[in-house]
Design an enzyme around this catalytic site. Structure first.
Site, PDB file in Angstrom:
ATOM      1  N   ASP A  30       0.810  -1.221   0.000  1.00 33.74           N
ATOM      2  CA  ASP A  30       0.000   0.000   0.000  1.00 33.74           C
ATOM      3  C   ASP A  30       0.843   1.272   0.000  1.00 33.74           C
ATOM      4  OD1 ASP A  30      -2.218  -1.746   0.306  1.00 33.74           O
ATOM      5  OD2 ASP A  30      -1.873  -1.779   2.474  1.00 33.74           O
ATOM      6  N   LYS A  33       2.251   2.160  -5.013  1.00 38.52           N
ATOM      7  CA  LYS A  33       2.893   1.635  -6.234  1.00 38.52           C
ATOM      8  C   LYS A  33       2.025   1.891  -7.450  1.00 38.52           C
ATOM      9  CE  LYS A  33       3.280  -2.524  -4.453  1.00 38.52           C
ATOM     10  NZ  LYS A  33       2.972  -2.317  -3.036  1.00 38.52           N
ATOM     11  N   GLY A  57      -4.120  -4.739  -4.564  1.00 41.16           N
ATOM     12  CA  GLY A  57      -5.220  -3.943  -5.105  1.00 41.16           C
ATOM     13  C   GLY A  57      -4.830  -2.511  -5.291  1.00 41.16           C
ATOM     14  N   HIS A  58      -5.055  -1.983  -6.466  1.00 37.91           N
ATOM     15  CA  HIS A  58      -4.999  -0.544  -6.561  1.00 37.91           C
ATOM     16  C   HIS A  58      -6.011  -0.011  -7.564  1.00 37.91           C
ATOM     17  CE1 HIS A  58      -1.354  -1.800  -8.889  1.00 37.91           C
ATOM     18  NE2 HIS A  58      -2.108  -1.258  -9.808  1.00 37.91           N
ATOM     19  N   GLN A 229       2.311  -6.247  -2.926  1.00 38.37           N
ATOM     20  CA  GLN A 229       2.532  -6.220  -1.478  1.00 38.37           C
ATOM     21  C   GLN A 229       3.811  -5.417  -1.194  1.00 38.37           C
ATOM     22  OE1 GLN A 229       1.743  -9.737  -2.717  1.00 38.37           O
ATOM     23  NE2 GLN A 229      -0.267  -8.818  -2.640  1.00 38.37           N
TER      24      GLN A 229
HETATM   25  P1  IMP Z   1      -2.395 -12.814   2.398  1.00 41.94           P
HETATM   26  O1  IMP Z   1      -1.434 -12.294   1.378  1.00 41.94           O
HETATM   27  O2  IMP Z   1      -3.824 -12.616   2.024  1.00 41.94           O
HETATM   28  O3  IMP Z   1      -2.087 -14.214   2.806  1.00 41.94           O
HETATM   29  O4  IMP Z   1      -2.187 -11.928   3.728  1.00 41.94           O
HETATM   30  C1  IMP Z   1      -0.996 -11.964   4.495  1.00 41.94           C
HETATM   31  C2  IMP Z   1      -0.656 -10.590   5.045  1.00 41.94           C
HETATM   32  O5  IMP Z   1      -0.295  -9.730   3.971  1.00 41.94           O
HETATM   33  C3  IMP Z   1      -1.813  -9.890   5.754  1.00 41.94           C
HETATM   34  O6  IMP Z   1      -1.268  -9.080   6.789  1.00 41.94           O
HETATM   35  C4  IMP Z   1      -2.408  -9.001   4.672  1.00 41.94           C
HETATM   36  O7  IMP Z   1      -3.100  -7.904   5.207  1.00 41.94           O
HETATM   37  C5  IMP Z   1      -1.143  -8.583   3.957  1.00 41.94           C
HETATM   38  N1  IMP Z   1      -1.368  -8.230   2.551  1.00 41.94           N
HETATM   39  C6  IMP Z   1      -1.598  -9.063   1.519  1.00 41.94           C
HETATM   40  N2  IMP Z   1      -1.718  -8.400   0.363  1.00 41.94           N
HETATM   41  C7  IMP Z   1      -1.544  -7.105   0.677  1.00 41.94           C
HETATM   42  C8  IMP Z   1      -1.512  -5.917  -0.118  1.00 41.94           C
HETATM   43  O8  IMP Z   1      -1.633  -5.930  -1.354  1.00 41.94           O
HETATM   44  N3  IMP Z   1      -1.299  -4.760   0.568  1.00 41.94           N
HETATM   45  C9  IMP Z   1      -1.094  -4.736   1.895  1.00 41.94           C
HETATM   46  N4  IMP Z   1      -1.091  -5.811   2.671  1.00 41.94           N
HETATM   47  C10 IMP Z   1      -1.315  -6.990   2.070  1.00 41.94           C
END
Ligand code: IMP
Length: 411
Positions: A30, A33, A57-58, A229
């Protein structure tokens, strides 16, 4: 056998070789990017994702229309760019189909690696059930089946995009995943109809994307690798288990897109002027107080994918330095500096003593919003930027002072 001698000539041709540039978040995701990729994507012939799935997500606003991107690379908004979803990603077929529908006909502009793994309904159900079982100790995943799909990949029982070509085989494989992971599978006819839908929509894009990227490099095409991420969520280098299940760092692009380390060129790290984190896990500079609330409100810190409120806190220079080292960041883009507008004072963690952050206090400023040149920034903001640069040891080449494409300072 004769070894190839390294001579000045071979070194020269090596350094002149075409390389792929890379964008990577150096915090917990977040970082903004989306805006940077959108700014840069116009200059690239190829934009490639190398890890993660639709947990990313953006939102990009173009010509007054809002587009939500989760797994499709941001180059999709540049009609001339070819977009690649690399082998290192995980794809939820129905989420992909829905996302792709926003853009009309994408044939010839989007390719998906045959080796990318599918996220199935059983992965999503298991991800959510695991989190529910963990209660207070939960990771705070996005609930999109990311970790459970990657677990199947690593266990060598996953289902890949290319597998959709063998209808009967893939139906059996999917049934078996449901039975093992959820003990119960949907009726075979239901899976067969999903497979037919996925095969029709996904196989049209399936390709050997590694070969495509090699060919593009050889032809001198410009490639942008789009990390999802952030570094601090990296499976190996983040605070395990509070991480995502892929290698988010620059090195992840080598395995996740099929590029050699020496084919990665400029690495651009993206950071916010403060920190946010969504989900659980350590966050030393978190401000669970009015400062955090103010950052959340001014920075609109709510997840694009899940709508969750993000945890907010001060900038953490030692962590940023660590992240830049891991990625080999050549330069930094500093995002959302305008969120501090009106703050009387700003703090940043400059060191750690006995595990606790040591803060330095900076003077705040009235307004940087909409500033278009470094000289336009108030002196206090210039000082803050210079201090971050000094503490992290990486040049800040871009500063974002607002959501609009034009609210950007290039240095
Ligand atoms: P997962 O990727 O859904 O397994 O989540 C694992 C961790 O990564 C959690 O803390 C999510 O909130 C975080 N996370 C996953 N994708 C994103 C992203 O695109 N932005 C911010 N945090 C993310």
């Amino acid at each position: 056998m004769d070894y190839v001698k390294i001579t000045p000539t071979t070194i020269k041709s090596e350094t002149m070789a075409n390389k792929a540039d890379l964008i990577v978040g150096i915090q917990w995701g977040d970082e903004g990017k989306g805006k940077i990729v959108d700014l840069l994507a116009q200059q690239y012939d190829f934009v490639a994702r190398y890890q993660g799935g639709h947990n990313a997500g953006h939102t990009i606003v173009l010509g007054g229309k809002k587009y939500a991107l989760h797994i499709i690379p941001s180059g999709v908004l540049n009609p001339k760019a070819i977009n690649i979803i690399g082998n290192g990603t995980v794809i939820c077929p129905d989420a992909f189909i829905e996302e792709a529908a926003q853009f009309g006909d994408l044939s010839g502009r989007l390719f998906i690696s045959k080796n990318a793994h599918l996220i199935l309904g059983c992965h999503i159900a298991l991800d959510q059930a695991k989190e529910a079982r963990l209660g207070e100790k939960k990771i705070g995943t996005t609930g999109r089946g990311i970790g459970t799909a990657y677990a199947d990949k690593v266990a060598r029982v996953g289902v890949r995009v290319g597998d959709l070509a063998d209808r009967e085989g893939v139906i059996e494989a999917i049934l078996s995943r449901y039975e093992q992971l959820c003990q119960i599978a949907p009726p075979k006819a239901e899976i067969a109809s999903a497979v037919a839908r996925w095969a029709e929509k996904l196989l049209a894009f399936a390709a050997d994307t590694t070969q495509m990227l090699w060919k593009a490099l050889d032809e001198g095409k410009k490639i942008l690798l789009e990390g999802a991420q952030g570094t601090l969520l990296d499976l190996d280098h983040g605070a395990y288990p509070f991480v995502t299940s892929s290698n988010t760092i620059a090195a992840g692009a080598c395995s996740g897109a099929g590029l050699a380390p020496k084919e990665i060129g400029r690495v651009i790290g993206i950071t916010k002027a403060y920190c946010t984190r969504v989900g659980n896990g350590p966050f030393a500079t978190e401000q669970e107080n009015s400062i955090g609330d103010r950052l959340r409100e001014k920075g609109e810190e709510f997840g694009t994918s899940t709508g969750r409120a993000r945890r907010c806190g001060w900038f953490d220079a030692p962590l940023a330095k660590f992240a830049c080292r891991l990625n080999g960041a050549d330069e930094l883009a500093l995002m959302k500096l305008d969120v501090f507008d009106g703050f009387e004072k700003i703090q940043a963690c400059v060191d750690y003593a006995d595990g606790e952050p040591v803060y330095k206090t900076f003077a705040g400023w009235d307004k940087v919003a909409k500033a278009r040149s470094f000289g336009d920034l108030p002196k206090a903001a210039q000082n803050y930027v210079a201090a971050i640069e000094e503490l992290v040891g990486v040049k800040i080449t871009l500063i974002s002072t607002g959501a609009d494409r034009n609210d950007t300072i290039y240095r």
